[in-house]
Design a protein around this motif. Structure first.
Motif, short mmCIF file in Angstrom:
data_model
loop_
_atom_site.label_atom_id
_atom_site.label_comp_id
_atom_site.label_asym_id
_atom_site.label_seq_id
_atom_site.Cartn_x
_atom_site.Cartn_y
_atom_site.Cartn_z
N ASN A 27 60.82 77.50 42.28
CA ASN A 27 59.47 76.70 42.88
C ASN A 27 59.45 76.68 44.26
OD1 ASN A 27 57.83 76.08 40.88
ND2 ASN A 27 59.42 74.26 40.57
N ARG A 28 60.89 76.38 45.25
CA ARG A 28 60.79 76.27 46.37
C ARG A 28 60.87 77.81 46.84
NH1 ARG A 28 64.86 72.53 44.51
NH2 ARG A 28 65.01 70.73 45.62
N ALA A 29 60.73 78.66 46.50
CA ALA A 29 60.79 79.99 46.49
C ALA A 29 59.16 80.30 46.81
CB ALA A 29 61.42 81.16 45.97
N ARG A 30 58.77 79.67 45.80
CA ARG A 30 57.17 80.33 45.77
C ARG A 30 56.39 78.68 46.68
NH1 ARG A 30 59.11 81.32 40.11
NH2 ARG A 30 58.61 79.07 39.41
N CYS A 31 57.11 78.23 46.61
CA CYS A 31 56.45 76.80 47.68
C CYS A 31 56.96 77.85 48.80
CB CYS A 31 57.28 76.02 47.65
SG CYS A 31 56.40 74.84 48.41
N GLU A 32 57.44 78.64 49.46
CA GLU A 32 57.34 79.28 50.78
C GLU A 32 56.68 80.77 50.81
OE1 GLU A 32 61.58 79.09 51.73
OE2 GLU A 32 61.58 77.08 51.47
N GLY A 33 56.51 80.88 50.01
CA GLY A 33 55.96 82.64 49.68
C GLY A 33 54.53 82.71 49.99
N SER A 34 54.37 84.08 49.35
CA SER A 34 52.80 84.55 50.45
C SER A 34 51.54 84.13 49.31
CB SER A 34 52.86 86.02 51.13
OG SER A 34 53.28 86.79 49.80
N ASP A 35 51.77 84.37 47.92
CA ASP A 35 50.86 83.93 46.73
C ASP A 35 50.38 82.54 47.03
OD1 ASP A 35 48.89 83.75 44.75
OD2 ASP A 35 50.28 84.66 43.98
N CYS A 43 54.90 74.34 45.26
CA CYS A 43 54.93 73.25 45.88
C CYS A 43 53.99 71.31 45.03
CB CYS A 43 54.08 72.74 47.20
SG CYS A 43 54.38 74.25 48.51
N THR A 44 53.37 71.83 44.37
CA THR A 44 53.28 70.09 43.88
C THR A 44 54.08 70.28 42.46
OG1 THR A 44 50.93 71.23 43.78
CG2 THR A 44 50.80 69.79 41.94
N ALA A 45 54.39 71.29 41.47
CA ALA A 45 55.72 71.05 40.55
C ALA A 45 56.91 70.85 41.65
CB ALA A 45 55.97 72.18 40.35
N LEU A 46 56.90 70.50 42.55
CA LEU A 46 58.51 70.41 44.43
C LEU A 46 58.16 68.51 43.97
CD1 LEU A 46 59.29 72.80 46.24
CD2 LEU A 46 60.22 71.92 44.32
N ILE A 47 56.18 68.37 44.13
CA ILE A 47 56.98 66.65 44.81
C ILE A 47 56.00 66.18 43.57
CG2 ILE A 47 54.14 65.49 45.43
CD1 ILE A 47 53.61 68.39 47.00
N GLN A 48 55.79 66.30 41.88
CA GLN A 48 56.01 65.95 40.78
C GLN A 48 57.40 65.26 40.03
OE1 GLN A 48 52.31 67.64 39.23
NE2 GLN A 48 50.85 66.90 40.07
N SER A 49 58.08 66.19 40.74
CA SER A 49 59.53 66.67 39.82
C SER A 49 60.29 64.90 40.73
CB SER A 49 60.24 68.24 40.04
OG SER A 49 60.76 67.76 42.42
N GLY A 50 59.84 64.53 41.77
CA GLY A 50 60.63 63.39 42.36
C GLY A 50 62.37 63.67 42.36
N GLN A 51 62.10 65.08 42.34
CA GLN A 51 63.62 65.69 42.94
C GLN A 51 63.65 66.17 44.29
OE1 GLN A 51 65.00 68.88 40.40
NE2 GLN A 51 64.24 67.68 38.20
N PHE A 62 53.85 70.57 53.56
CA PHE A 62 52.91 71.80 55.12
C PHE A 62 52.50 72.88 53.92
CE2 PHE A 62 53.70 74.46 57.81
CZ PHE A 62 52.72 74.84 59.10
N ASN A 63 53.48 73.64 53.52
CA ASN A 63 53.25 74.38 53.15
C ASN A 63 52.16 74.98 51.65
OD1 ASN A 63 55.70 75.58 54.37
ND2 ASN A 63 57.03 75.31 52.29
N ARG A 64 52.03 73.26 51.06
CA ARG A 64 51.15 73.90 50.41
C ARG A 64 49.64 73.92 51.33
NH1 ARG A 64 50.15 68.63 45.70
NH2 ARG A 64 49.56 67.81 47.62
N GLY A 65 50.21 72.63 52.39
CA GLY A 65 48.19 72.26 52.58
C GLY A 65 48.25 73.97 53.68
N VAL A 66 49.23 74.79 54.55
CA VAL A 66 48.89 76.46 54.38
C VAL A 66 48.16 76.82 53.14
CG1 VAL A 66 49.75 78.62 54.97
CG2 VAL A 66 51.04 76.55 56.36
#
Length: 230
Positions: A27-35, A43-51, A62-66
């Motif tokens: 998820n971190r890799a995709r959150c930083e990705g170009s798609d 990014c949403t999964a990371l936020i909701q995971s609480g981890q 920020f990345n989700r904002g981008v």
């Protein structure tokens, strides 16, 4: 231009098993990705995971904002940039990108306020001056725009965009003798800049150089066609 934050995971900061850790890494890799859509979901999964750690969260928002900005979802982008700023009030890139979202949403005063803050955080950031100049220009405040583009050039004389933007402002102000040298420099720094070619062509035409202007306008059209086929 996409500005993406790098999510730094602190070793041992999150207690998770191997499978969960692998999922988080993906998820971190995709959150930083170009798609954009994949980035939003991850990014949403990371936020909701609480981890995610407190250090990671501003970058994730920020990345989700981008990604939302890439999708032209300006309100959602602004919400995410605002949360990134709440979590990290010194996040200069978040102010810059929130300013861009406000500008693209035709909220020029709010955009300028964000660029003001970005410049306060980093007075030597040529991008911030260039972006604020764009907001002033979009709001019809061409003299203020030209001042900001000039400062961007002082800070980074190699940035073709600042020359192109100032040249376009001079053209709009009918100051063709000032526009043409700026557009010359923009094209020298970025030879495939079709916008600068077109504005220089128009400025030459208005200055009485019909042949030179027509040649630039034709070159701009050819370059745009070439870029569509790349």
């Amino acid at each position: 231009m996409r500005r993406l934050g790098i999510i730094v995971l602190l070793a041992g900061a999150v207690g998770a098993g191997p499978v969960m850790a692998q999922s988080g890494d993906a998820n971190r890799a995709r959150c930083e990705g170009s798609d954009p859509d994949a980035a939003i979901a991850s990014c949403t999964a990371l936020i909701q995971s609480g981890q995610a750690t407190a250090k990671e969260l501003p970058t994730i928002y920020f990345n989700r904002g981008v990604a939302h900005l890439d999708n032209e979802e300006y309100s959602k982008a602004i919400e995410d940039y605002s949360e990134a700023i709440r979590l990290n009030p010194s996040y200069g890139d978040a102010f810059l990108d929130r300013g861009l979202a406000h500008k693209d949403n035709n909220e020029y005063d709010l955009a300028i306020q964000d660029y003001d803050q970005a410049i306060k955080l980093n007075p030597k950031d040529a991008v911030a001056f260039n972006d604020r100049g764009g907001a002033y220009a979009s709001d019809g405040k061409f003299d203020r725009a030209a001042q900001d583009f000039t400062q961007a050039i002082v800070l980074d004389p190699t940035d073709s965009r600042a020359y192109s933007n100032r040249g376009a402002v001079y053209y709009t102000k009918q100051e063709y003798d000032l526009a043409i040298p700026d557009l010359d420099q923009a094209i020298k720094l970025s030879p495939h800049d079709s916008d600068s070619m077109r504005y220089r062509g128009w400025a030459k035409q208005k200055s009485g150089d019909k042949a030179g202007g027509d040649a630039d306008v034709a070159a701009s059209a050819r370059e745009e066609a070439r870029q569509k086929n790349v």
